[in-house]
Design a protein around this motif. Structure first.
Motif, PDB file in Angstrom:
ATOM      1  N   GLU A  53       0.845  -1.191   0.000  1.00 37.09           N
ATOM      2  CA  GLU A  53       0.000   0.000   0.000  1.00 37.09           C
ATOM      3  C   GLU A  53       0.881   1.241   0.000  1.00 37.09           C
ATOM      4  N   ASN A  54       0.703   2.142   0.959  1.00 36.57           N
ATOM      5  CA  ASN A  54       1.502   3.372   0.982  1.00 36.57           C
ATOM      6  C   ASN A  54       2.651   3.279   1.989  1.00 36.57           C
ATOM      7  N   THR A  55       3.168   2.042   2.190  1.00 39.57           N
ATOM      8  CA  THR A  55       4.298   1.865   3.109  1.00 39.57           C
ATOM      9  C   THR A  55       5.455   1.182   2.394  1.00 39.57           C
ATOM     10  N   ILE A  56       6.650   1.527   2.841  1.00 39.30           N
ATOM     11  CA  ILE A  56       7.867   0.849   2.410  1.00 39.30           C
ATOM     12  C   ILE A  56       8.500   0.297   3.676  1.00 39.30           C
ATOM     13  N   ILE A  57       8.632  -1.022   3.718  1.00 39.40           N
ATOM     14  CA  ILE A  57       9.063  -1.723   4.923  1.00 39.40           C
ATOM     15  C   ILE A  57      10.485  -2.249   4.731  1.00 39.40           C
ATOM     16  N   SER A  58      11.333  -1.981   5.688  1.00 34.06           N
ATOM     17  CA  SER A  58      12.695  -2.498   5.670  1.00 34.06           C
ATOM     18  C   SER A  58      12.653  -4.022   5.776  1.00 34.06           C
ATOM     19  N   ARG A  59      13.532  -4.687   5.044  1.00 37.62           N
ATOM     20  CA  ARG A  59      13.617  -6.151   5.117  1.00 37.62           C
ATOM     21  C   ARG A  59      13.923  -6.623   6.544  1.00 37.62           C
ATOM     22  N   ASP A  60      14.603  -5.773   7.329  1.00 46.36           N
ATOM     23  CA  ASP A  60      14.924  -6.134   8.716  1.00 46.36           C
ATOM     24  C   ASP A  60      13.668  -6.472   9.522  1.00 46.36           C
ATOM     25  N   VAL A  61      12.545  -5.851   9.190  1.00 46.13           N
ATOM     26  CA  VAL A  61      11.304  -6.085   9.927  1.00 46.13           C
ATOM     27  C   VAL A  61      10.885  -7.547   9.830  1.00 46.13           C
ATOM     28  N   VAL A  62      11.242  -8.211   8.730  1.00 43.44           N
ATOM     29  CA  VAL A  62      10.899  -9.624   8.589  1.00 43.44           C
ATOM     30  C   VAL A  62      12.085 -10.563   8.803  1.00 43.44           C
ATOM     31  N   THR A  63      13.307 -10.071   8.674  1.00 47.30           N
ATOM     32  CA  THR A  63      14.464 -10.967   8.795  1.00 47.30           C
ATOM     33  C   THR A  63      15.083 -11.002  10.193  1.00 47.30           C
ATOM     34  N   TYR A 104       6.458  10.349   5.223  1.00 44.76           N
ATOM     35  CA  TYR A 104       6.889  11.204   4.128  1.00 44.76           C
ATOM     36  C   TYR A 104       5.647  11.662   3.383  1.00 44.76           C
ATOM     37  N   ARG A 105       5.806  12.503   2.409  1.00 53.84           N
ATOM     38  CA  ARG A 105       4.654  13.051   1.705  1.00 53.84           C
ATOM     39  C   ARG A 105       3.794  11.959   1.073  1.00 53.84           C
ATOM     40  N   ASP A 106       4.404  11.002   0.390  1.00 57.74           N
ATOM     41  CA  ASP A 106       3.654   9.997  -0.366  1.00 57.74           C
ATOM     42  C   ASP A 106       3.638   8.604   0.257  1.00 57.74           C
TER      43      ASP A 106
END
Length: 189
Positions: free
Chosen positions: A5-15, A131-133
């Motif tokens: 969706e409108n999020t960018i998640i660091s791979r660390d969150v799952v690894t 962030y804005r977007d």
């Protein structure tokens, strides 16, 4: 990076494997740091409104700090955060048997308030930056959480699973299921 969706998640969150070990860290994240816990705009208003109900659940020093500084303060980056007691622990922190706990959460558990604690505290060590977007969802690596990394690794609990309830509360069930699917595609269960 994982995009949902409108999020960018660091791979660390799952690894990264993570599970708080309060018996070792004693709630250090409520005590150490450069500023208080980040607050969302609605939380600033909520804390102002519920402060009278929280007072019986807070330490004298915390109450004084809040009455002097306000229920929320602006930090050096111009973000709203919880006030600190003499530049140290969060003013909402209480101590039981040498362990820091959240006085807001204690009042919530007793049914006194309908606000558990700030989202940033619920999600820690995940930090959200707007962030804005889009919103960036990142793992905040901090040496005081080393015991949580060891425990999480020992128990094989990825960070996103450790914070499942909190992530669902913040982003919704569908978002979380998408994150879980992304993790499974990376062979992380």
């Amino acid at each position: 990076m994982i995009e949902i969706e409108n999020t960018i998640i660091s791979r660390d969150v799952v690894t990264v494997c993570f599970s708080c070990d309060l018996n070792v860290c004693r709630g250090a994240c409520c005590v150490h740091g450069d500023s208080g816990a980040p607050l969302e705009a609605f939380e600033v208003t909520k804390l102002q409104r519920i402060f009278p109900l929280l007072k019986p659940h807070l330490r004298h020093e915390g109450i004084l700090a809040i009455e002097e500084q306000g229920t929320a303060v602006q930090d050096v980056e111009k973000d709203m955060v919880t006030p600190l007691v003499e530049g140290k622990e969060c003013a909402y922190a209480v101590f039981e048997k040498g362990m820091a706990r959240c006085g807001i959460e204690m009042a919530f558990e007793k049914g006194v308030v309908d606000f558990r604690k700030p989202v940033s505290c619920q999600l820690y060590p995940i930090r959200i930056r707007k962030y804005r977007d889009f919103e960036a969802v990142n793992y905040d690596r901090w040496e005081i959480c080393e015991p949580a990394l060891l425990k999480g690794t020992r128990l094989s609990i990825p960070l996103f699973r450790f914070l499942e309830r909190e992530l669902i509360s913040r982003f919704g069930r569908e978002w979380y299921e998408s994150l879980k699917a992304a993790a499974e595609n990376m062979n992380i269960k």
